[in-house]
Motif scaffolding. Structure first.
Motif, mmCIF file in Angstrom:
data_model
loop_
_atom_site.group_PDB
_atom_site.id
_atom_site.type_symbol
_atom_site.label_atom_id
_atom_site.label_comp_id
_atom_site.label_asym_id
_atom_site.label_seq_id
_atom_site.Cartn_x
_atom_site.Cartn_y
_atom_site.Cartn_z
ATOM 1 N N ALA A 18 0.869 -1.184 0.000
ATOM 2 C CA ALA A 18 0.000 0.000 0.000
ATOM 3 C C ALA A 18 0.896 1.221 0.000
ATOM 4 N N LYS A 19 0.426 2.263 -0.663
ATOM 5 C CA LYS A 19 1.230 3.471 -0.796
ATOM 6 C C LYS A 19 0.317 4.683 -0.736
ATOM 7 N N CYS A 20 0.702 5.674 0.051
ATOM 8 C CA CYS A 20 -0.063 6.916 0.164
ATOM 9 C C CYS A 20 0.786 8.085 -0.303
ATOM 10 N N TRP A 21 0.159 8.952 -1.091
ATOM 11 C CA TRP A 21 0.784 10.218 -1.460
ATOM 12 C C TRP A 21 -0.018 11.352 -0.829
ATOM 13 N N HIS A 22 0.641 12.161 -0.033
ATOM 14 C CA HIS A 22 -0.010 13.293 0.634
ATOM 15 C C HIS A 22 0.358 14.595 -0.050
ATOM 16 N N SER A 23 -0.589 15.486 -0.147
ATOM 17 C CA SER A 23 -0.314 16.889 -0.440
ATOM 18 C C SER A 23 -1.210 17.701 0.481
ATOM 19 N N CYS A 24 -0.649 18.751 1.054
ATOM 20 C CA CYS A 24 -1.431 19.523 2.021
ATOM 21 C C CYS A 24 -0.832 20.912 2.174
ATOM 22 N N PHE A 25 -1.625 21.780 2.772
ATOM 23 C CA PHE A 25 -1.158 23.128 3.089
ATOM 24 C C PHE A 25 -1.727 23.511 4.445
ATOM 25 N N VAL A 31 -5.666 31.597 7.970
ATOM 26 C CA VAL A 31 -4.738 30.631 7.373
ATOM 27 C C VAL A 31 -5.343 29.235 7.413
ATOM 28 N N ASN A 32 -5.992 28.907 8.522
ATOM 29 C CA ASN A 32 -6.628 27.593 8.644
ATOM 30 C C ASN A 32 -7.655 27.369 7.539
ATOM 31 N N GLU A 33 -8.414 28.397 7.213
ATOM 32 C CA GLU A 33 -9.443 28.257 6.184
ATOM 33 C C GLU A 33 -8.841 28.057 4.796
ATOM 34 N N MET A 34 -7.632 28.513 4.578
ATOM 35 C CA MET A 34 -6.971 28.341 3.288
ATOM 36 C C MET A 34 -6.385 26.946 3.116
ATOM 37 N N GLY A 35 -6.252 26.212 4.192
ATOM 38 C CA GLY A 35 -5.571 24.926 4.155
ATOM 39 C C GLY A 35 -6.387 23.830 3.493
ATOM 40 N N TYR A 36 -5.732 22.724 3.251
ATOM 41 C CA TYR A 36 -6.394 21.547 2.675
ATOM 42 C C TYR A 36 -5.521 20.315 2.907
ATOM 43 N N SER A 37 -6.095 19.156 2.711
ATOM 44 C CA SER A 37 -5.353 17.894 2.734
ATOM 45 C C SER A 37 -5.901 16.999 1.641
ATOM 46 N N ASP A 38 -5.015 16.436 0.844
ATOM 47 C CA ASP A 38 -5.382 15.571 -0.278
ATOM 48 C C ASP A 38 -4.546 14.297 -0.157
ATOM 49 N N VAL A 39 -5.210 13.162 -0.001
ATOM 50 C CA VAL A 39 -4.513 11.887 0.197
ATOM 51 C C VAL A 39 -4.943 10.908 -0.889
ATOM 52 N N TYR A 40 -3.963 10.358 -1.586
ATOM 53 C CA TYR A 40 -4.237 9.378 -2.635
ATOM 54 C C TYR A 40 -3.527 8.079 -2.261
ATOM 55 N N ALA A 41 -4.273 6.994 -2.182
ATOM 56 C CA ALA A 41 -3.706 5.706 -1.763
ATOM 57 C C ALA A 41 -3.923 4.648 -2.832
#
Length: 608
Positions: free
Chosen positions: A292-299, A479-489
């Motif tokens: 299994a492999k996860c790629w994260h992108s976040c701010f 700043v919190n409202e601008m953030g995000y998290s994107d996880v692809y597994a």
């Protein structure tokens, strides 16, 4: 002894003391089955107790719970209204009265239907969604050691526009992390304790002990693997006896990783189940996962408490290098902790998984390098960096792998390994950049290494944290409202069509996207929905573990996924796919990478 006082409408009542309830062996006959509860309902005064409620992340947790309660109450009211309208229409028809309705329902639907509906997975179609919200008000308790600060939080919550005394009732309970009796009283009066007070190795042990002994369910936002493993060893027996569910790692570390892999594995197994007849369904459900492999992108930003916990996590070099029982050098050193640190004690030391253990440990070390990935692009390859939470998240995913049978050492396939990567440019832009994504990956890795080295300098690192982001502080709301998290597994299994060809695999994928700063808003949403699942959906949860301890995927599973993608507070989307009989290694893409790199290098040399 702790004191509690209520404030259903923001006006506090006089404090009253509460004592812990008792448990007997006969009470726990069915405590490990799904939804079983052995507690005396008359002793439970509140649904969720937020311990450490005056902290920075706790503020976001409480805000989310207030907003969620209001949304649930609105949904219940709307449902009742629709039911009443149906009754009125039926009565009017019976009386022969014609009612004219000129409402443009298409316009109303287009205006009021959230776009998240189209992105929900198949959980609703399978009947796996969470139960409809209850009309009863959510009972929330704010707990901590400082009553005046707790009342300040209470005043702020009752002044929120989402607050309504009809949807949520809030009180306070005074309990110090070192006051064992007060913590037991706190746990005895609540269904779920939601712990946000870290470092958890310093402030969380007595809270876990109280929940384990009284039967209260427990969730927290820790990322401290060694401490969580110790809690399972120390309090597993009492949790098994009381029927409590103890679920750590319910924040950004590690629900996105754990549930993304869980979703990918489930999509793969379901695809195979649909192709099997009834006698082979069990075989399909036991599909073995080899990677299994996860790629994260976040701010987002970092909170003072999180940084303070991270730089103070102890590193036991002897434990990493040498076997604790024999003193011999390990075949592969552990990266901080045993890859199976969070696995149930009855399985953790099974000699059959030793080969798997060291394969997993080697993968964790290799995961700390910059890698070339052929999975994300249709041509060439992308470049990813190690994810800063990968060391922790790998242990949680490995524990889920053992508990949910992603892989069994009894099967003749390669052992399951887990990889966790970070895409500084984001998933979609990284795919577009292709091999040029090496630039942001390398830049991020160098910056992270420099920051980590600086913070690890004795005295200087702690002074710097106290100066810039002391515990109790964090990123501002804008700043919190601008953030995000994107996880692809992705989860890989040997191809069902060509099992003899080791280069052919079936791929299950899952992509989870969250809105808001990962360390604050995503963490608040994940841990809040975990607690709400234990309150409202206990009958729908998977069976409890043998000792009450487990990962979010193991003990909350589909129910938590359904609550997240159905949230009316913050949008979460989930997409899953299955690709059958695909090549695992696409070596020809390396040629494309070399060609692109050569062309870029030539262009730079000409310009230079």
């Amino acid at each position: 002894m702790g004191n509690s006082s209520s404030a259903a409408d923001g006006n506090a009542a006089a404090p009253s003391s509460t004592s812990a309830g008792s448990r007997t062996d006969a009470d726990v006959a069915t405590s490990r089955s799904a939804g079983a509860s052995v507690r005396d309902e008359s002793t439970i005064d509140t649904d969720i107790t937020v311990f450490g409620a005056t902290g920075f992340v706790a503020r976001h947790v409480c805000n989310y719970l207030v907003a969620s309660a209001n949304a649930s109450a609105s949904a219940s009211t709307a449902k009742a209204t629709r039911s009443g309208d149906s009754t009125s229409e039926a009565g009017a028809a019976a009386a022969g009265v014609e009612e004219i309705d000129d409402t443009d329902y298409d316009a109303v639907k287009a205006e009021t239907t959230p776009d998240r509906v189209d992105n929900k997975p198949d959980y609703e179609e399978r009947g796996k969604t969470a139960s409809p919200p209850s009309a009863a008000a959510l009972r929330l308790t704010l707990a901590g050691r400082n009553e005046s600060k707790l009342r300040e939080v209470l005043d702020k919550l009752t002044s929120l526009p989402e607050y309504s005394p009809q949807s949520i009732k809030i009180d306070v309970f005074v309990a110090d992390a070192d006051d064992v009796d007060a913590l037991k009283a706190m746990a005895a009066r609540t269904r779920v304790v939601l712990n946000t007070a870290g470092p958890f190795s310093r402030y969380g042990t007595n809270v876990v002990a109280a929940c384990s002994s009284t039967g209260a369910d427990y969730v927290d936002i820790t990322g401290e693997v060694g401490w969580a493993g110790e809690m399972r060893t120390r309090f597993g027996d009492s949790a098994a006896k009381s029927g409590a569910r103890i679920v750590s790692f319910c924040g950004f570390d590690s629900i996105p990783s754990d549930l993304a892999v869980y979703g990918a594995v489930r999509s793969l197994r379901e695809a195979r189940t649909k192709k099997k007849d009834d006698e082979q369904e069990e075989e399909a459900a036991a599909t073995q996962i080899i990677q299994a492999k996860c790629w994260h992108s976040c701010f987002g930003g970092a909170n003072g408490g999180t940084i303070a916990t991270a730089i103070n996590i102890p590193v036991d070099v002897n434990h990493m290098l040498f076997d604790d029982s024999t003193g011999k050098l390990r075949p592969v050193p552990f990266l901080m902790d045993d890859p199976f640190e969070l696995v149930a004690p009855t399985k953790k030391n099974d000699p059959r998984i030793n080969t798997w253990r060291y394969k997993a440990a080697l993968a964790e070390w290799r995961n700390q390098c910059i890698t070339l990935d052929t999975e994300l692009s249709d041509f060439g390859a992308t470049v990813s960096a190690p994810f800063f939470m990968g060391v922790c998240n790998a242990k949680i995913v490995h524990a889920s792998a053992v508990a949910l049978n992603y892989y069994s050492p009894d099967n003749d396939v390669e052992p399951f390994t887990y990889w966790e990567r970070f895409l500084p440019a984001g998933l979609d832009l990284t795919r577009y950049l292709n091999v040029l994504s090496v630039i942001p990956a390398l830049s991020y890795s160098l910056a992270l290494a420099a920051i980590t080295a600086t913070l690890k300098i004795p005295v200087v690192g702690q002074k710097l944290v106290d100066l810039v982001v002391p515990p109790g502080t964090g990123t501002p709301d804008w700043v919190n409202e601008m953030g995000y998290s994107d996880v692809y597994a992705e989860a890989l299994s040997p191809s069902a069509g060509e099992p003899a060809d080791k280069n052919l695999v079936d791929r299950g994928t899952c992509r989870l996207r969250f809105e808001g700063d990962p360390g604050n808003l995503v963490t608040a949403q994940c841990v809040s929905e975990a607690a709400l699942a234990l309150v409202h959906n206990r009958e729908e949860l998977p069976s409890n573990s043998e000792d009450g301890f487990g990962t979010p995927a193991q003990l909350l599973g589909d129910t938590l996924l359904s609550r997240l993608v159905s949230s009316d507070v913050r949008k979460v989307t989930m997409e899953t796919t299955v690709v059958e009989t695909d090549r695992r290694y696409k070596w020809e893409r390396i040629g494309t990478v070399v060609a692109i790199a050569g062309a870029v290098g030539y262009a730079i040399s000409c310009f230079w």
